[in-house]
Design a protein around this motif. Structure first.
Motif, PDB file in Angstrom:
ATOM      1  N   GLU A 247      -0.408  27.944  62.333  1.00 25.54           N
ATOM      2  CA  GLU A 247       1.306  28.339  61.819  1.00 25.54           C
ATOM      3  C   GLU A 247       1.942  29.065  63.154  1.00 25.54           C
ATOM      4  N   GLU A 248       2.569  28.032  64.061  1.00 23.16           N
ATOM      5  CA  GLU A 248       3.799  28.860  65.216  1.00 23.16           C
ATOM      6  C   GLU A 248       5.027  29.949  64.409  1.00 23.16           C
ATOM      7  N   LYS A 249       4.868  30.994  65.415  1.00 25.33           N
ATOM      8  CA  LYS A 249       6.075  31.803  65.380  1.00 25.33           C
ATOM      9  C   LYS A 249       7.224  31.785  65.579  1.00 25.33           C
ATOM     10  N   ALA A 250       8.532  31.661  64.590  1.00 21.59           N
ATOM     11  CA  ALA A 250       9.397  31.080  65.153  1.00 21.59           C
ATOM     12  C   ALA A 250      10.259  32.498  64.954  1.00 21.59           C
ATOM     13  N   GLY A 251      10.593  33.265  66.318  1.00 20.05           N
ATOM     14  CA  GLY A 251      11.034  34.605  66.578  1.00 20.05           C
ATOM     15  C   GLY A 251      10.618  35.518  65.511  1.00 20.05           C
ATOM     16  N   HIS A 252      11.059  36.859  66.138  1.00 17.30           N
ATOM     17  CA  HIS A 252      10.386  38.423  65.512  1.00 17.30           C
ATOM     18  C   HIS A 252      10.607  38.578  63.608  1.00 17.30           C
ATOM     19  N   LEU A 253      12.008  37.589  63.159  1.00 17.90           N
ATOM     20  CA  LEU A 253      11.967  37.867  61.630  1.00 17.90           C
ATOM     21  C   LEU A 253      10.758  36.759  61.063  1.00 17.90           C
ATOM     22  N   ASP A 254      10.326  36.276  61.999  1.00 17.31           N
ATOM     23  CA  ASP A 254       9.491  35.156  61.197  1.00 17.31           C
ATOM     24  C   ASP A 254       8.145  36.206  61.165  1.00 17.31           C
ATOM     25  N   VAL A 255       8.176  37.564  60.803  1.00 16.63           N
ATOM     26  CA  VAL A 255       7.006  38.274  60.494  1.00 16.63           C
ATOM     27  C   VAL A 255       5.693  37.791  60.276  1.00 16.63           C
ATOM     28  N   PHE A 256       5.479  37.200  58.661  1.00 17.29           N
ATOM     29  CA  PHE A 256       4.567  36.525  58.322  1.00 17.29           C
ATOM     30  C   PHE A 256       3.420  35.434  59.014  1.00 17.29           C
ATOM     31  N   LYS A 257       3.453  35.801  60.378  1.00 15.39           N
ATOM     32  CA  LYS A 257       2.427  34.611  61.117  1.00 15.39           C
ATOM     33  C   LYS A 257       1.816  35.866  62.427  1.00 15.39           C
ATOM     34  N   ASN A 258       1.062  34.368  62.691  1.00 15.84           N
ATOM     35  CA  ASN A 258       0.414  35.403  64.058  1.00 15.84           C
ATOM     36  C   ASN A 258      -0.852  36.155  63.879  1.00 15.84           C
ATOM     37  N   GLY A 259      -1.501  36.385  61.955  1.00 20.89           N
ATOM     38  CA  GLY A 259      -2.317  37.168  61.365  1.00 20.89           C
ATOM     39  C   GLY A 259      -3.081  36.496  61.304  1.00 20.89           C
ATOM     40  N   TRP A 260      -4.005  36.683  60.523  1.00 16.71           N
ATOM     41  CA  TRP A 260      -5.816  36.188  59.367  1.00 16.71           C
ATOM     42  C   TRP A 260      -5.597  36.339  58.354  1.00 16.71           C
ATOM     43  N   ILE A 261      -6.241  35.286  57.805  1.00  8.40           N
ATOM     44  CA  ILE A 261      -6.180  34.676  56.327  1.00  8.40           C
ATOM     45  C   ILE A 261      -6.479  34.719  55.375  1.00  8.40           C
ATOM     46  N   GLY A 262      -7.479  35.060  54.396  1.00  6.39           N
ATOM     47  CA  GLY A 262      -8.667  35.716  53.981  1.00  6.39           C
ATOM     48  C   GLY A 262      -8.189  34.985  52.508  1.00  6.39           C
ATOM     49  N   THR A 263      -8.927  33.826  51.050  1.00  5.51           N
ATOM     50  CA  THR A 263      -8.765  33.862  50.715  1.00  5.51           C
ATOM     51  C   THR A 263      -9.621  33.290  49.345  1.00  5.51           C
ATOM     52  N   ARG A 264     -11.035  33.924  49.816  1.00 10.20           N
ATOM     53  CA  ARG A 264     -12.064  33.973  48.394  1.00 10.20           C
ATOM     54  C   ARG A 264     -13.011  35.701  48.921  1.00 10.20           C
ATOM     55  N   ALA A 265     -13.401  36.020  47.915  1.00 13.36           N
ATOM     56  CA  ALA A 265     -14.163  36.906  47.910  1.00 13.36           C
ATOM     57  C   ALA A 265     -15.310  36.877  48.879  1.00 13.36           C
ATOM     58  N   GLY A 266     -15.043  37.998  49.366  1.00  8.86           N
ATOM     59  CA  GLY A 266     -16.348  38.041  50.116  1.00  8.86           C
ATOM     60  C   GLY A 266     -16.237  37.368  51.860  1.00  8.86           C
ATOM     61  N   ASP A 267     -14.526  36.996  52.140  1.00  5.83           N
ATOM     62  CA  ASP A 267     -14.242  36.830  53.344  1.00  5.83           C
ATOM     63  C   ASP A 267     -14.234  37.758  53.939  1.00  5.83           C
ATOM     64  N   ARG A 268     -14.568  37.938  55.678  1.00  9.03           N
ATOM     65  CA  ARG A 268     -15.191  39.130  55.865  1.00  9.03           C
ATOM     66  C   ARG A 268     -14.205  39.073  57.229  1.00  9.03           C
ATOM     67  N   ILE A 269     -13.333  40.528  57.839  1.00  9.04           N
ATOM     68  CA  ILE A 269     -13.118  40.045  59.112  1.00  9.04           C
ATOM     69  C   ILE A 269     -13.624  41.808  60.323  1.00  9.04           C
ATOM     70  N   THR A 270     -14.090  41.292  61.336  1.00  8.16           N
ATOM     71  CA  THR A 270     -14.342  42.463  61.963  1.00  8.16           C
ATOM     72  C   THR A 270     -14.220  42.779  63.061  1.00  8.16           C
ATOM     73  N   PHE A 271     -13.503  43.677  63.627  1.00 12.18           N
ATOM     74  CA  PHE A 271     -13.076  44.435  65.118  1.00 12.18           C
ATOM     75  C   PHE A 271     -13.394  45.085  65.804  1.00 12.18           C
ATOM     76  N   GLU A 272     -13.410  45.299  66.793  1.00 17.82           N
ATOM     77  CA  GLU A 272     -14.394  46.508  67.443  1.00 17.82           C
ATOM     78  C   GLU A 272     -12.965  47.006  68.405  1.00 17.82           C
ATOM     79  N   LEU A 273     -13.450  47.955  68.562  1.00 13.75           N
ATOM     80  CA  LEU A 273     -11.655  48.057  69.358  1.00 13.75           C
ATOM     81  C   LEU A 273     -11.938  49.550  69.800  1.00 13.75           C
ATOM     82  N   GLU A 274     -10.678  49.803  70.882  1.00  8.66           N
ATOM     83  CA  GLU A 274     -11.198  51.931  71.565  1.00  8.66           C
ATOM     84  C   GLU A 274      -9.925  52.566  71.639  1.00  8.66           C
TER      85      GLU A 274
END
Length: 358
Positions: A247-274
């Motif tokens: 979903e498109e983000k509409a301004g800085h107060l449309d805060v719950f956008k541009n993220g990632w969604i997990g809906t089921r047990a076991g859903d996983r997301i992995t970042f590698e960062l410095e």
């Protein structure tokens, strides 16, 4: 107040007096956003903007409000560019004294934000604002204003002014705020009057030349001057069940956008960062029950961090920010989130907003 330097503020006023284009900016929490005012024109921020317009009628002003309710200077340091500084402000009010805890961690994040503002290429004049909990008198101003003195940046304290007059019986608490924190229209007006009284003092001497303060070395370890936010726009983590929010983000107060969604047990997301500092920002929701997740840093399964999507308050969903590494080793780290078992059919999905790193 210790020694302050008004060179930037006087220069800003002289430019306004000449009729230049100027941008008046704000960054802070819910009071700056305008919470509990009947409309935006009655907020303290709009009233300060109106003061500039009325005081310097030849100038052309632009208004930027970067207030987001329930957020701290930790998030503020990470979003300062996208929500405020990219508009090249000339004058900025900073308001986090009731959202930050009164401790050294938030003193450091506040310094990171303050240095970002002061070093920005539009060279804004900065004013620190200390709101207060009207029932207790608590805020983080002692930690924040110590930085103000370090950088010779002025502050206006509501704890030292309006709150003291309330305690002396000039106002009841209910006259100023229905919930002990967020001002009503009258409260916003009185807050604005404290700020404009200070601005009028500066204006009275604005033609007196003043050399700008020498910019000092940091007062704290200052890891958060480099704070930045990783959303779906800046990062491409490995998704195993999680999905990017389309979903498109509409301004800085449309805060719950541009993220990632997990809906089921076991859903996983992995970042590698410095980074040497890592925090995870996720939604705590009043739409309970909500799914929970566990976070594992650098494969240390024996030290998981629980991320509970259920919010105990009732004022709305919260942009919750959980530090998981503070002044750690600067190297490549892995951050792995896994949705925990629950009744997925009936529970609100787990929403990961961002990682904030420094």
């Amino acid at each position: 107040m210790g020694q302050i330097n008004l060179a930037r503020m006087k220069r800003c006023m002289r430019r306004a007096d000449k009729g230049e284009d100027l941008t008046i900016g704000f960054i802070g929490g819910s009071i700056t956003q305008g919470s509990l005012a009947s409309n935006q024109e009655n907020t303290y921020a709009r009233r300060i903007y109106a003061w500039w317009e009325q005081t310097f009628p030849k100038a052309h002003f632009h208004y930027v409000n970067g207030g987001i309710g329930g957020t701290t200077s930790h998030f503020g340091a990470a979003r300062a560019v996208s929500d405020l500084l990219m508009y090249q402000p000339d004058f900025v009010i900073v308001d986090f004294s009731v959202n930050d805890e009164a401790d050294e961690f938030f003193q450091e994040t506040y310094e990171g934000l303050l240095r970002k503002l002061l070093l920005w290429n539009s060279h804004p004049a900065v004013l620190l604002l200390n709101h207060v909990f009207y029932d207790t008198g608590k805020n983080a101003q002692d930690y924040h204003n110590a930085l103000g003195e370090w950088y010779q940046v002025p502050h206006v304290s509501i704890r030292d002014t309006l709150y003291q007059r309330m305690k002396q019986g000039m106002y009841t608490r209910e006259e100023l705020t229905p919930d002990g924190l967020h001002p009503n229209d009258k409260g916003h007006k009185l807050v604005a009057e404290e700020i404009t009284a200070f601005l009028e003092q500066v204006k009275a001497g604005m033609q007196e030349e003043e050399n700008e303060a020498v910019f000092p070395e940091p007062m704290t370890p200052n890891a958060y001057e480099s704070a930045r936010m990783l959303t779906i726009r800046e990062s491409a983590p490995i998704l195993e069940g999680f999905r990017a929010d389309a979903e498109e983000k509409a301004g800085h107060l449309d805060v719950f956008k541009n993220g990632w969604i997990g809906t089921r047990a076991g859903d996983r997301i992995t970042f590698e960062l410095e980074a040497s500092c890592i925090a995870v920002q996720y939604r705590k929701t009043i739409q309970k029950p909500a799914l929970r997740a566990k976070l594992v840093l650098d494969g240390e399964e024996e030290h998981p961090v629980l991320l509970d999507g259920n919010f105990d308050e009732d004022w709305g969903d919260c942009l919750y920010l959980e530090p998981v590494l503070h002044h750690g080793e600067r190297k490549k780290h892995t951050v792995e989130l896994t949705v925990l078992p629950g009744n997925e059919e009936q529970q609100t999905p787990f929403y990961l907003l961002s990682l904030i790193i420094a």
